[in-house]
Design an enzyme around this catalytic site. Structure first.
Site: not given
Ligand code: C5P
Length: 407
Positions: A215, A313
Site C-alpha cells: 500500500n 492483527d
Molecule cells: O483495522 P485497521 O487496519 O484499520 O487498524 C489500524 C490499526 O491497527 C493501526 O494502528 C495498525 O497499525 C494496526 N494493525 C495491526 N495489524 C493488522 C492491522 C492493523 O497492528 N493486521
C-alpha cells in the site's frame, strides 16, 4: 513546510582546534536555518583551522575570540555570553579542551565561559573530535567521564575515517546530526526511563519472488513518532516495513517485509516495552501461498488467480496480552468518512485505550497531517502541521496517560 525547531534559541557555538572545524561552518548554517541565533566563540587553535571571517559571515555576528575583547560592555565577555545563551555547544571539542573543562580551567575565553555558565539553566553539549588513539587514551576517557559527571552532555563521537588516515572512534558527528541532537536537548524529557515499541510503514505480501501486494504508506508518521519518542528520552525500537527512510538517531530499527514478519518481530518484544504505538499500515490479507518462482504469462492468455487469507492483527494481539506483560497501546486509524465513529469502534474492537485517527488519503506520503486523538472519553483535534510536530504532541499525550513508574 519549514519547521523552525530552534526559533528564538540563542546558541553559543564554541570551537576548539581540530580539522573538524570545517564541519562547524556547515553546522552554523544548519542552526541558522533552523531559526537559531548563533554566537561563535573560537579558541586560538580553532583559528588555525578556519578563519573568524568565515564564521562571522555564516553566523551573521562578529566572532568572539578573546576574553579581553573590549566590545563587551563591562569587559566581561564570559559573563555576557554565558548569560545570554540557551545552550553552549562545543564543536569541535579537542582532547585538550575537554581536559581544560574537566579541570575547570579558564585560561581561554571558551573554557572560561563554560565554567561561568548558569549550570541549572544552560546545557553544555560537547562534540569531541580527535584521533582514535587520543580518544581511547585513559586520560581522555577519564576527562570525558568527569565532564559528564559534572553535567555536560556528550554528543558522539562517531566512528569512521579520520583526517590522519586512520579509522576508528573520534570523528566529530556530522553537522545535521549535531543540529538534531541540539534540537532534542530542548525537548521535554517526558519519556525518560520508558521503552517504546513502534511499527511503521506498509507491509509487502509476496505473490511470487518479484510481485506482491502493498500500500501507499510512506512510514513518515511512524519514523516521526520514533524520533519524537527518542527526543523525549525513551529507549525506542522501530519495526519498519519496506520504506526508504533514514533511521532516527539513537533508535534501534528492525526491518521486515510481510505482516507475518512484523508480527513475529513485535510479539516477543512487546512485554519488555512500556508503550506500543502501531502506526504501520499492515496489509489485511496475504496470498495463501507465495509462488517460489516468478509466475509466467503463457500463450493461452490464462490469468492466474490468488486465494487470500487474513493477516494477524498485531495491535489487537498486543492489546490482549496479560496485563503484566501489556504495554500501553496506541493505534492509528486511517479513515475516509465518519472518522470519529470508526475510530471509536476500533478502540473497542481492538481493546486499546488510545486511537489516533486521520483522513487516510489526506495523510499518505505527505509531510503534514491533521489528527484526532481519541480515547474512551474525549476527542482532541490537532491542527494540520508537519508530522514531527504532530508526533511530539502525541508523545506528550501518551506520556500524560501512562501509569506512574512503580519504582
Ligand atoms: O483495522 P485497521 O487496519 O484499520 O487498524 C489500524 C490499526 O491497527 C493501526 O494502528 C495498525 O497499525 C494496526 N494493525 C495491526 N495489524 C493488522 C492491522 C492493523 O497492528 N493486521
Amino acid at each position: 513546510m519549514q519547521r523552525l525547531d530552534l526559533q528564538s534559541r540563542h546558541i553559543v557555538l564554541g570551537m576548539s582546534g581540530g580539522v573538524a572545524c570545517y564541519k562547524a561552518a556547515e553546522l552554523t548554517r544548519e542552526l541558522v536555518k533552523a531559526g537559531a541565533t548563533v554566537q561563535v566563540v573560537m579558541t586560538e587553535a580553532a583559528q588555525q583551522f578556519i578563519t573568524p571571517v568565515t564564521m562571522q559571515a555564516l553566523s551573521g555576528r562578529p566572532v568572539v575570540t578573546s576574553q579581553w575583547d573590549a566590545r563587551a560592555p563591562a569587559n566581561m565577555a564570559h559573563i555576557d555570553l554565558s548569560r545570554e545563551a540557551d545552550a553552549i555547544l562545543v564543536a569541535p571539542a579537542s582532547a585538550d579542551f575537554i581536559a581544560q573543562l574537566a579541570q575547570g580551567r579558564a585560561s581561554e575565553l571558551l573554557a572560561l565561559l563554560c565554567l561561568a555558565r548558569p549550570i541549572e539553566r544552560c546545557p553544555l553539549l560537547v562534540a569531541p573530535a580527535m584521533n582514535r588513539e587520543m580518544w581511547a587514551h585513559p586520560a581522555t576517557q577519564r576527562n570525558v567521564a568527569q565532564i559528564v559527571a559534572d553535567g555536560a552532555q556528550l554528543l558522539g563521537p562517531g566512528h569512521g575515517d579520520q583526517a590522519c588516515g586512520e579509522t576508528g572512534d573520534g570523528r566529530m558527528l556530522e553537522a545535521v546530526e549535531l543540529r538534531d541532537e541540539l534540537i532534542a536537548a530542548f525537548q521535554p524529557k517526558v519519556l525518560t526511563g520508558r521503552r517504546v515499541l513502534i511499527t511503521a510503514g506498509p507491509t509487502f505480501e509476496a505473490l511470487d519472488p518479484v510481485r506482491g501486494i502493498t500500500n501507499h504508506s510512506s512510514g513518515k508518521m511512524g519514523f516521526a513518532m520514533a524520533r519524537a519518542a527518542a527526543e523525549a528520552g525513551a529507549v525506542v525500537t522501530l519495526v519498519a516495513g519496506p520504506v526508504h527512510l533514514p533511521t532516527p538517531r539513537g533508535v534501534h530499527r528492525i526491518d521486515v517485509q510481510s505482516a507475518l514478519q512484523m508480527h513475529a518481530a513485535v510479539l516477543p518484544l512487546a512485554p519488555s516495552h512500556d508503550v506500543f504505538i502501531a502506526t504501520a499500515a499492515v496489509a489485511d490479507w496475504r496470498p495463501v501461498q507465495a509462488a517460489n518462482h516468478k509466475i509466467k504469462k503463457d500463450a493461452t492468455g490464462q490469468v492466474p488467480s490468488f486465494g487470500l487469507t487474513e493477516n494477524p492483527d498485531i495491535l489487537a494481539e498486543v492489546a490482549r496480552l496479560p496485563e503484566a506483560q501489556r504495554p500501553y497501546c496506541v493505534g492509528f486509524a486511517a479513515e475516509t468518512h465518519d472518522v470519529v465513529q470508526h475510530a471509536r469502534d476500533k478502540l473497542r474492537r481492538k481493546g486499546v485505550p488510545l486511537i489516533v485517527a486521520n483522513h487516510g488519503p489526506a495523510a499518505f506520503g505527505r509531510d503534514d497531517n491533521a489528527l484526532m486523538v481519541i480515547d474512551e472519553h474525549s476527542v482532541t483535534e490537532t491542527p494540520r502541521t508537519d508530522k514531527l510536530s504532530l508526533a511530539r504532541a502525541l508523545v506528550a499525550a501518551v506520556a500524560q496517560r501512562l501509569p506512574k513508574p512503580s519504582r
